[in-house]
Every structure is written in C-alpha cells, then in structure tokens.
Design an enzyme around this catalytic site. Structure first.
Site, PDB file in Angstrom:
ATOM      1  N   CYS A   1       0.871  -1.175   0.000  1.00  0.00           N
ATOM      2  CA  CYS A   1       0.000   0.000   0.000  1.00  0.00           C
ATOM      3  C   CYS A   1       0.909   1.226   0.000  1.00  0.00           C
ATOM      4  O   CYS A   1       2.005   1.174  -0.537  1.00  0.00           O
ATOM      5  CB  CYS A   1      -0.954  -0.028   1.190  1.00  0.00           C
ATOM      6  SG  CYS A   1      -0.119  -0.031   2.799  1.00  0.00           S
ATOM      7  N   GLY A   2       0.483   2.298   0.618  1.00  0.00           N
ATOM      8  CA  GLY A   2       1.303   3.502   0.660  1.00  0.00           C
ATOM      9  C   GLY A   2       2.481   3.385   1.605  1.00  0.00           C
ATOM     10  O   GLY A   2       3.567   3.882   1.322  1.00  0.00           O
TER      11      GLY A   2
END
Length: 122
Positions: free
Chosen positions: A82-83
């Site tokens: 993800c981020g």
C-alpha cells in the site's frame, strides 16, 4: 501521514499475525525474476498516480471480494503493498482468514519504494 490511534491499534493487532517483508527484499526478488503475485491494495486514485512494476491492483475496499477470482490458488505467494505498509497488513490478515497461506505485507509500501529511487510505472 498522521494516523488515528484506533487505526494504529488495528494495524498493530494485524501485524502480530502477518508476515512482513521490506522494499529492498522485494526489489531483489523482482530483479531475480522470482515468481510471486505483487498486489497493490491502494485506492484507485493512488494507483493512477504510479505503481510498482509487475503488479496487480485489488484495492483494500474490494480485495476480499475479488481475490479468489484473481488468484484462486490459496497456496500462491502473494506480496501486498500500500502507501506505507498499514493497509497491506490489514489486507494480509483478511486474506489469511480466507485461507490464503503465503501472504506477505511489504513494510514501507509505495512510499518506501519511491524513496529508494526504484522504478515505477505511471
């Protein structure tokens, strides 16, 4: 990004159950041509701005719904990112509960990848 206490507690709980890796290890594996599923669990707008090479996209909001049609083999190796490594840990926990046996969350996520100067696709 500053996260809420409740979210961080949820992530901390999930991380107790999931295996994690890091950006350098995944980059080495990509460079070596190893075969595994690299899945981006970020939102569509994040995906549109840039993503890791050789990946699939199943956002956190739909991964549980669509994973079994996208990756039907519950024993396949799946690396989620993800981020920064929080949502991927939550998604990894959910996939394990669904019976996936080789799910890994990449700590550092897209942010760590780009900070390391590694290639991305747009």
């Amino acid at each position: 990004m500053k996260h809420s206490r409740g979210f961080l507690a949820l992530v901390s709980d999930a991380k107790q159950r999931v295996k994690e890796t890091n950006v350098p290890e995944i980059w080495e594996r990509v460079q070596a041509g190893e075969k595994f599923h690299l899945v981006d669990v970020r939102e569509d707008n994040e995906w549109a701005r840039g993503r890791l090479p050789a990946r699939k996209h199943l956002g956190k909001g739909i991964i549980e719904r669509d994973i079994e049609t996208t990756i039907p083999d519950h024993d396949a190796e799946i690396v989620l990112y993800c981020g920064g490594g929080y949502r991927s840990a939550l998604a990894a926990d959910a996939l394990q509960k669904m019976g996936y046996t080789r799910v890994i969350s990449m700590d550092g996520g897209y942010r760590g990848w780009t900070e390391a100067g590694l290639p991305v696709e747009k």
